[in-house]
Design a protein around this motif. Structure first.
Motif, PDB file in Angstrom:
ATOM      1  N   ASN A  61     -54.094 -15.370  28.540  1.00  0.00           N
ATOM      2  CA  ASN A  61     -53.726 -15.961  29.833  1.00  0.00           C
ATOM      3  C   ASN A  61     -52.640 -16.995  29.552  1.00  0.00           C
ATOM      4  N   HIS A  62     -52.820 -17.693  28.425  1.00  0.00           N
ATOM      5  CA  HIS A  62     -51.764 -18.498  27.813  1.00  0.00           C
ATOM      6  C   HIS A  62     -51.363 -17.805  26.503  1.00  0.00           C
ATOM      7  N   GLY A  63     -50.081 -17.626  26.290  1.00  0.00           N
ATOM      8  CA  GLY A  63     -49.619 -16.738  25.231  1.00  0.00           C
ATOM      9  C   GLY A  63     -49.780 -17.246  23.815  1.00  0.00           C
ATOM     10  N   ASP A  64     -50.152 -18.524  23.635  1.00  0.00           N
ATOM     11  CA  ASP A  64     -50.262 -19.085  22.279  1.00  0.00           C
ATOM     12  C   ASP A  64     -51.720 -19.390  21.912  1.00  0.00           C
ATOM     13  N   GLU A  65     -52.662 -18.691  22.566  1.00  0.00           N
ATOM     14  CA  GLU A  65     -54.089 -18.933  22.300  1.00  0.00           C
ATOM     15  C   GLU A  65     -54.665 -17.707  21.592  1.00  0.00           C
ATOM     16  N   TYR A  66     -54.640 -17.752  20.252  1.00  0.00           N
ATOM     17  CA  TYR A  66     -54.775 -16.539  19.452  1.00  0.00           C
ATOM     18  C   TYR A  66     -56.209 -16.100  19.176  1.00  0.00           C
ATOM     19  N   LYS A 103     -45.618 -18.334  23.192  1.00  0.00           N
ATOM     20  CA  LYS A 103     -45.578 -19.548  24.019  1.00  0.00           C
ATOM     21  C   LYS A 103     -46.718 -19.556  25.035  1.00  0.00           C
ATOM     22  N   ARG A 104     -47.005 -20.729  25.541  1.00  0.00           N
ATOM     23  CA  ARG A 104     -48.017 -20.863  26.596  1.00  0.00           C
ATOM     24  C   ARG A 104     -47.566 -20.183  27.886  1.00  0.00           C
ATOM     25  N   THR A 105     -46.289 -20.353  28.212  1.00  0.00           N
ATOM     26  CA  THR A 105     -45.770 -19.879  29.489  1.00  0.00           C
ATOM     27  C   THR A 105     -44.743 -18.765  29.276  1.00  0.00           C
ATOM     28  N   LEU A 147     -60.793 -15.750  27.700  1.00  0.00           N
ATOM     29  CA  LEU A 147     -60.833 -16.431  26.399  1.00  0.00           C
ATOM     30  C   LEU A 147     -59.612 -17.328  26.232  1.00  0.00           C
ATOM     31  N   HIS A 148     -59.866 -18.618  26.261  1.00  0.00           N
ATOM     32  CA  HIS A 148     -58.809 -19.622  26.043  1.00  0.00           C
ATOM     33  C   HIS A 148     -59.080 -20.388  24.757  1.00  0.00           C
ATOM     34  N   SER A 149     -58.054 -21.148  24.335  1.00  0.00           N
ATOM     35  CA  SER A 149     -58.239 -22.162  23.295  1.00  0.00           C
ATOM     36  C   SER A 149     -57.152 -23.207  23.537  1.00  0.00           C
ATOM     37  N   GLY A 150     -56.970 -24.096  22.586  1.00  0.00           N
ATOM     38  CA  GLY A 150     -56.048 -25.190  22.829  1.00  0.00           C
ATOM     39  C   GLY A 150     -54.582 -24.825  22.739  1.00  0.00           C
TER      40      GLY A 150
HETATM   41 ZN   LIG Z   1     -55.491 -21.463  27.983  1.00  0.00          ZN
END
Ligand SMILES: [Zn+2]
Length: 345
Positions: A61-66, A103-105, A147-150
């Motif tokens: 959902n955010h591109g840098d949350e692996y 990236k996040r966005t 599934l997210h992370s920082g």
């Molecule tokens: Zn996220």
């Protein structure tokens, strides 16, 4: 309202009603300098077998949350139809342009997918992805796990979370899934601004929804992936999509609540961040959490940031350089249970 919107421009190369395992794409038409009649290709896997609920599993959902991206890529290539009762839809990289860019966005329109819901079929690429999830994929599902992370700018203790909801039955079903996920922490999460989140879009359709934060720093570790992979499997077992037992963690789970915005400590200075507390450490209200050092001169007294409440440090800024408004630290309250008190329900 949605009845008046045109259909989504996104088309799927998989048949969501077909049995078996299918790997394909969600295709979003674009017209850019490098591809006049092109498409954003978002990988999707559908694993279906007979009667049962539908689970929608998402990462990136955010591109840098692996942590989520990696574990869902692994699951998509290993989950067999005979393992499943019902249907599992896996989208490891919801915001595919962001994931490809690391990236996040999104590099295509700057869009933060998790601030783009409910989306718009006539909007930018990111808004069109949001709209497709909101009007096509979410209605198909009974339970959803995001599934997210920082990412690159935060590091977060591993937790699965639910939100307080008006529908107590929906809240309890979501909370049970967050606990069954079996991360070291389970959380009742307070969002700084919930209005445009995927979470809110899913919950407003009455679906059972679990979100997670599973590490960060723009990478994954053996430990964070182990928690994530076990959690995804536990989620599928808990909601009856995969047979087996929920695998409970060996250490007792820690329940944490975020009652309000005082959990978040945000910087009012730019400079060099020195955290004085480690993730998972307990703090008291008034304790120094961090110092921000002025990098433009020597001899300056650093600015101290203090905990605004008692609790456990569950998130911290990851890069050492900090700017105005950046979240430095998040302190959550440790509680005995996340069930509502009688008088709150
Ligand atoms: Zn996220």
């Amino acid at each position: 309202m949605s009845a008046s919107l045109r259909p989504s421009p996104i088309s799927a190369t998989v048949d969501f009603d077909a049995p078996g395992v299918q790997h394909g794409f969600l295709k979003l038409p674009i017209s850019i300098d490098t591809s006049a009649w092109g498409a954003v290709m978002i990988p999707v896997t559908v694993v279906a077998n007979g009667e049962g609920p539908t689970a929608l599993l998402t990462g990136g959902n955010h591109g840098d949350e692996y942590e989520g991206i990696t574990s869902l890529l692994k699951l998509a290539s290993t989950l067999r139809a005979e393992d499943v009762r019902g249907r599992v839809i896996i989208v490891p990289m919801m915001n595919m342009p962001a994931a490809e860019a690391g990236k996040r966005t999104s590099p295509l329109d700057g869009g933060n997918l998790n601030r783009s819901f409910p989306g718009d079929p006539n909007g930018g690429v990111t808004s069109q992805i949001a709209d497709y999830f909101n009007r096509v994929l979410v209605p198909m599902c009974d339970v959803a796990l995001d599934l997210h992370s920082g990412g690159r700018t935060l590091d977060i203790v591993p937790f699965a979370a639910a939100h307080r909801l008006d529908d107590i039955g929906q809240e309890r079903a979501s909370l049970a899934g967050a606990v069954a996920f079996g991360a070291p922490y389970a959380m009742m999460m307070f969002e700084l601004d919930a209005t445009k989140l995927y979470d809110t879009a899913v919950e407003s359709q009455g679906k059972t929804f679990v979100t997670t934060e599973l590490g960060g720093g723009g990478t994954s570790t053996p430990a964070s992936l182990a928690v994530t992979e076990r959690g995804v499997r536990n989620f599928l077992v808990h909601y009856g999509l995969v047979e087996g037992e929920v695998e409970t963690p060996t250490e007792p789970m820690i329940y944490v609540d975020m009652p309000d915005a005082s959990c978040y400590v945000q910087s009012e200075h730019s400079g060099l961040l020195e955290l004085t507390v480690s993730l998972g450490e307990m703090v008291k209200q008034g304790d120094v959490l961090a110092r921000v050092h002025d990098m433009s001169r020597t001899g300056a007294v650093p600015v101290e940031y203090r905990a605004q409440r008692d609790g456990v440090l569950i998130a911290r800024r990851f890069p050492a350089k900090v700017g105005m408004g950046d979240t430095i630290a998040v302190v959550a309250e440790v509680v005995e249970s996340l069930e509502r008190d009688q008088d709150r329900s």
